[in-house]
Write an enzyme that holds these catalytic residues in place. Structure first.
Site, PDB file in Angstrom:
ATOM      1  N   ASN A  59       0.807  -1.233   0.000  1.00 36.23           N
ATOM      2  CA  ASN A  59       0.000   0.000   0.000  1.00 36.23           C
ATOM      3  C   ASN A  59       0.833   1.273   0.000  1.00 36.23           C
ATOM      4  O   ASN A  59       0.292   2.360  -0.192  1.00 36.23           O
ATOM      5  CB  ASN A  59      -0.974  -0.004   1.190  1.00 36.23           C
ATOM      6  CG  ASN A  59      -2.224  -0.802   0.861  1.00 36.23           C
ATOM      7  OD1 ASN A  59      -3.031  -0.392   0.029  1.00 36.23           O
ATOM      8  ND2 ASN A  59      -2.377  -1.959   1.482  1.00 36.23           N
ATOM      9  N   THR A 118       0.156  -6.001   4.966  1.00 36.49           N
ATOM     10  CA  THR A 118      -0.517  -6.352   6.215  1.00 36.49           C
ATOM     11  C   THR A 118      -1.907  -6.887   5.892  1.00 36.49           C
ATOM     12  O   THR A 118      -2.754  -6.126   5.406  1.00 36.49           O
ATOM     13  CB  THR A 118      -0.681  -5.090   7.109  1.00 36.49           C
ATOM     14  OG1 THR A 118       0.498  -4.284   7.003  1.00 36.49           O
ATOM     15  CG2 THR A 118      -0.977  -5.458   8.541  1.00 36.49           C
ATOM     16  N   ASP A 120       1.206  -5.687  11.952  1.00 37.59           N
ATOM     17  CA  ASP A 120       1.171  -4.257  12.273  1.00 37.59           C
ATOM     18  C   ASP A 120       1.380  -4.093  13.775  1.00 37.59           C
ATOM     19  O   ASP A 120       0.764  -4.828  14.561  1.00 37.59           O
ATOM     20  CB  ASP A 120      -0.186  -3.674  11.845  1.00 37.59           C
ATOM     21  CG  ASP A 120      -0.237  -2.160  11.978  1.00 37.59           C
ATOM     22  OD1 ASP A 120       0.186  -1.625  13.030  1.00 37.59           O
ATOM     23  OD2 ASP A 120      -0.721  -1.504  11.038  1.00 37.59           O
ATOM     24  N   GLY A 148       4.718  -1.041  10.860  1.00 37.79           N
ATOM     25  CA  GLY A 148       3.720  -0.170  11.482  1.00 37.79           C
ATOM     26  C   GLY A 148       4.414   0.857  12.364  1.00 37.79           C
ATOM     27  O   GLY A 148       5.636   0.779  12.582  1.00 37.79           O
ATOM     28  N   HIS A 166      11.318  -4.369  11.047  1.00 39.02           N
ATOM     29  CA  HIS A 166      11.644  -2.939  11.042  1.00 39.02           C
ATOM     30  C   HIS A 166      12.329  -2.673  12.373  1.00 39.02           C
ATOM     31  O   HIS A 166      11.727  -2.897  13.423  1.00 39.02           O
ATOM     32  CB  HIS A 166      10.374  -2.107  10.917  1.00 39.02           C
ATOM     33  CG  HIS A 166       9.857  -2.043   9.523  1.00 39.02           C
ATOM     34  ND1 HIS A 166       9.396  -3.137   8.856  1.00 39.02           N
ATOM     35  CD2 HIS A 166       9.743  -0.997   8.664  1.00 39.02           C
ATOM     36  CE1 HIS A 166       9.025  -2.768   7.640  1.00 39.02           C
ATOM     37  NE2 HIS A 166       9.217  -1.477   7.497  1.00 39.02           N
ATOM     38  N   GLU A 220      13.880   2.392  13.907  1.00 36.55           N
ATOM     39  CA  GLU A 220      13.372   3.582  13.194  1.00 36.55           C
ATOM     40  C   GLU A 220      13.222   4.766  14.137  1.00 36.55           C
ATOM     41  O   GLU A 220      13.108   5.908  13.715  1.00 36.55           O
ATOM     42  CB  GLU A 220      12.002   3.282  12.575  1.00 36.55           C
ATOM     43  CG  GLU A 220      12.054   2.392  11.374  1.00 36.55           C
ATOM     44  CD  GLU A 220      10.647   2.101  10.874  1.00 36.55           C
ATOM     45  OE1 GLU A 220       9.933   1.325  11.546  1.00 36.55           O
ATOM     46  OE2 GLU A 220      10.264   2.649   9.836  1.00 36.55           O
ATOM     47  N   ASP A 238      11.053   0.889   0.026  1.00 32.94           N
ATOM     48  CA  ASP A 238      10.143   1.041   1.155  1.00 32.94           C
ATOM     49  C   ASP A 238       8.709   1.322   0.668  1.00 32.94           C
ATOM     50  O   ASP A 238       7.852   0.442   0.712  1.00 32.94           O
ATOM     51  CB  ASP A 238      10.625   2.162   2.098  1.00 32.94           C
ATOM     52  CG  ASP A 238      10.064   2.025   3.495  1.00 32.94           C
ATOM     53  OD1 ASP A 238       9.378   1.024   3.769  1.00 32.94           O
ATOM     54  OD2 ASP A 238      10.324   2.916   4.339  1.00 32.94           O
ATOM     55  N   ASP A 239       8.470   2.552   0.230  1.00 35.08           N
ATOM     56  CA  ASP A 239       7.131   2.954  -0.225  1.00 35.08           C
ATOM     57  C   ASP A 239       7.300   3.850  -1.451  1.00 35.08           C
ATOM     58  O   ASP A 239       7.343   5.084  -1.327  1.00 35.08           O
ATOM     59  CB  ASP A 239       6.423   3.737   0.890  1.00 35.08           C
ATOM     60  CG  ASP A 239       6.259   2.907   2.157  1.00 35.08           C
ATOM     61  OD1 ASP A 239       5.475   1.946   2.139  1.00 35.08           O
ATOM     62  OD2 ASP A 239       6.929   3.218   3.163  1.00 35.08           O
TER      63      ASP A 239
HETATM   64  P1  5GP Z   1       0.405  -2.404   3.617  1.00 35.40           P
HETATM   65  O1  5GP Z   1       0.918  -3.303   4.676  1.00 35.40           O
HETATM   66  O2  5GP Z   1      -0.933  -1.794   3.991  1.00 35.40           O
HETATM   67  O3  5GP Z   1       0.393  -3.013   2.254  1.00 35.40           O
HETATM   68  O4  5GP Z   1       1.451  -1.208   3.478  1.00 35.40           O
HETATM   69  C1  5GP Z   1       1.414  -0.035   4.264  1.00 35.40           C
HETATM   70  C2  5GP Z   1       1.761  -0.348   5.695  1.00 35.40           C
HETATM   71  O5  5GP Z   1       3.139  -0.745   5.788  1.00 35.40           O
HETATM   72  C3  5GP Z   1       1.674   0.864   6.637  1.00 35.40           C
HETATM   73  O6  5GP Z   1       0.385   1.049   7.122  1.00 35.40           O
HETATM   74  C4  5GP Z   1       2.662   0.480   7.735  1.00 35.40           C
HETATM   75  O7  5GP Z   1       2.058  -0.407   8.635  1.00 35.40           O
HETATM   76  C5  5GP Z   1       3.728  -0.258   6.971  1.00 35.40           C
HETATM   77  N1  5GP Z   1       4.834   0.642   6.592  1.00 35.40           N
HETATM   78  C6  5GP Z   1       5.032   1.255   5.415  1.00 35.40           C
HETATM   79  N2  5GP Z   1       6.160   1.996   5.441  1.00 35.40           N
HETATM   80  C7  5GP Z   1       6.679   1.839   6.653  1.00 35.40           C
HETATM   81  C8  5GP Z   1       7.862   2.343   7.286  1.00 35.40           C
HETATM   82  O8  5GP Z   1       8.672   3.102   6.735  1.00 35.40           O
HETATM   83  N3  5GP Z   1       8.060   1.955   8.573  1.00 35.40           N
HETATM   84  C9  5GP Z   1       7.227   1.115   9.233  1.00 35.40           C
HETATM   85  N4  5GP Z   1       7.507   0.788  10.485  1.00 35.40           N
HETATM   86  N5  5GP Z   1       6.112   0.618   8.663  1.00 35.40           N
HETATM   87  C10 5GP Z   1       5.849   0.977   7.386  1.00 35.40           C
END
Ligand code: 5GP
Length: 361
Positions: A17, A98, A166, A196, A223, A226, A301-302
């Site tokens: 996401n 997640t 999460d 998370g 993770h 951080e 990462d994102d």
């Molecule tokens: P998803 O798991 O919903 O596909 O991707 C988004 C989720 O990944 C976020 O809601 C968060 O829980 C986790 N996430 C994304 N980027 C980071 C980050 O840089 N650090 C941490 N700790 N969690 C992240």
């Protein structure tokens, strides 16, 4: 930049996401705006904002989840994210997400993950290998092996999944995710990630689920570091996960522990700078780890949230730390050693890199 784009690459730290295209997020927000579920102008501002603190990033994820968490959308974004990575010659992608439960729309963690797998099946722009073996041991996807660099055949990407716990979740919820991961091994699920908001939750809450995951043969990435939390960082390193992500707030003792354990680090340069986890790129711990030959892998990462790509991450590392073509190629290739997939996949990837190496000069 062109050679970095065409070079085969391995992505090991990408959140589903967080990797959504801006255009898709805006389209989804506009639709929900029209339905009166959200006020589009407010949301547009949040989505398009460039610099966010780590805290603001997690607020953005809450918004993204409102926009994306229905089965059809999960399928769509999975397909798009995989095709986007493949388009820049990522040959192996470990995608983490997640599993989410939303009773109001009949979504269970399992049905969420089934929607993700549907997205993998829907990939059409490239060939995809995502579930290597049937229960009888035969390959599910008998696809043409492509020469990723010769431009004459379709690109191929290997995709494997990690399920994220999460940090807001309870031990029971974390355990449910691990059990789901075990049930979905035949769909390419290889391991568990802990992610998370790092200021939320306690290590002791997740430990039973992570220990169970390990006992059952799942691989684990955490993770780690951080935020400054010495006790947790040490507990995580003592757990000896297969990889850690970020490793920003380490002090001497933790660096020593990390280096002696040789745990590979997933480095996310742009993410760390954008969220101010690291003050400036020139003092990023990449430099020290790289110099000391500690196992590391560059990751996005994102890519959606931080407007980056894996090629841009390689470019940033090359330009900041003065690394040339051969060094960057070697860096990309060594990442094959840190993937969670089996030796067969590793051999295929090594073959892809060997072929690409011949065209490097
Ligand atoms: P998803 O798991 O919903 O596909 O991707 C988004 C989720 O990944 C976020 O809601 C968060 O829980 C986790 N996430 C994304 N980027 C980071 C980050 O840089 N650090 C941490 N700790 N969690 C992240």
């Amino acid at each position: 930049m062109e050679w970095l784009l065409s070079m085969p690459k391995v992505e090991l730290h990408a959140h589903l996401n967080g990797s959504i295209r801006d255009s898709t997020i805006l389209e989804l927000a506009r639709l929900l705006g029209e339905k009166g579920v959200i006020v589009f102008s407010d949301v547009e501002h949040v989505i398009m904002k460039n610099d966010r603190s780590l805290h603001e990033v997690f607020k953005l994820f809450d918004l993204i989840h409102i926009l994306t968490t229905d089965h059809k959308t999960v399928t769509r974004i999975t397909k798009e994210v995989v095709e986007d990575f493949a388009s820049e010659n990522v040959v192996y992608l470990e995608l983490r997400t997640t599993p989410k439960r939303n009773d109001s729309i009949g979504m269970s963690k399992r049905s969420y993950m089934e929607a993700v797998v549907e997205g993998l099946r829907a990939v059409s722009a490239v060939d995809i290998d995502f579930a290597p073996h049937n229960t009888d041991g035969n390959p599910v996807n008998d696809m043409i092996t492509n020469d990723i660099c010769n431009g004459t055949t379709r690109k191929k990407i290997y995709v494997r999944l990690l399920l994220s716990i999460d940090r807001r979740e309870t031990t029971e919820a974390a355990m449910e995710t691990v059990k789901l991961a075990l049930e979905m091994r035949d769909f390419g699920v290889l391991g568990i990630d802990l992610s998370g908001n790092p200021i939320v939750g306690e290590w002791s809450t997740f430990l039973p689920a992570l220990e169970f995951a390990r006992e059952q043969g799942l691989q684990i990435t955490l993770h780690c570091g951080e935020v400054p939390n010495k006790e947790e960082i040490n507990s995580m390193l003592d757990f000896l996960p297969q990889r850690v992500g970020h490793a920003c707030f380490f002090q001497e003792e933790e660096w020593k522990k990390l280096k002696s354990s040789k745990i590979p680090v997933e480095i996310c340069l742009t993410s760390n700078i954008r969220t101010n986890t690291i003050a400036s790129i020139d003092i990023h711990h990449f430099a020290n780890l790289y110099t000391e030959k500690h196992p590391l892998v560059l990751c996005t990462d994102d890519s959606g949230v931080f407007s980056t790509t894996l090629s841009k991450e390689y470019h940033l590392a090359a330009s900041t730390f003065g690394l040339g073509k051969c060094e960057m190629f070697q860096l990309a290739k060594t990442a094959v050693g840190f993937i969670f997939a089996d030796d067969g996949v590793k051999q295929d990837l090594e073959g892809i890199f060997d072929l690409a190496a011949k065209k490097l000069d």
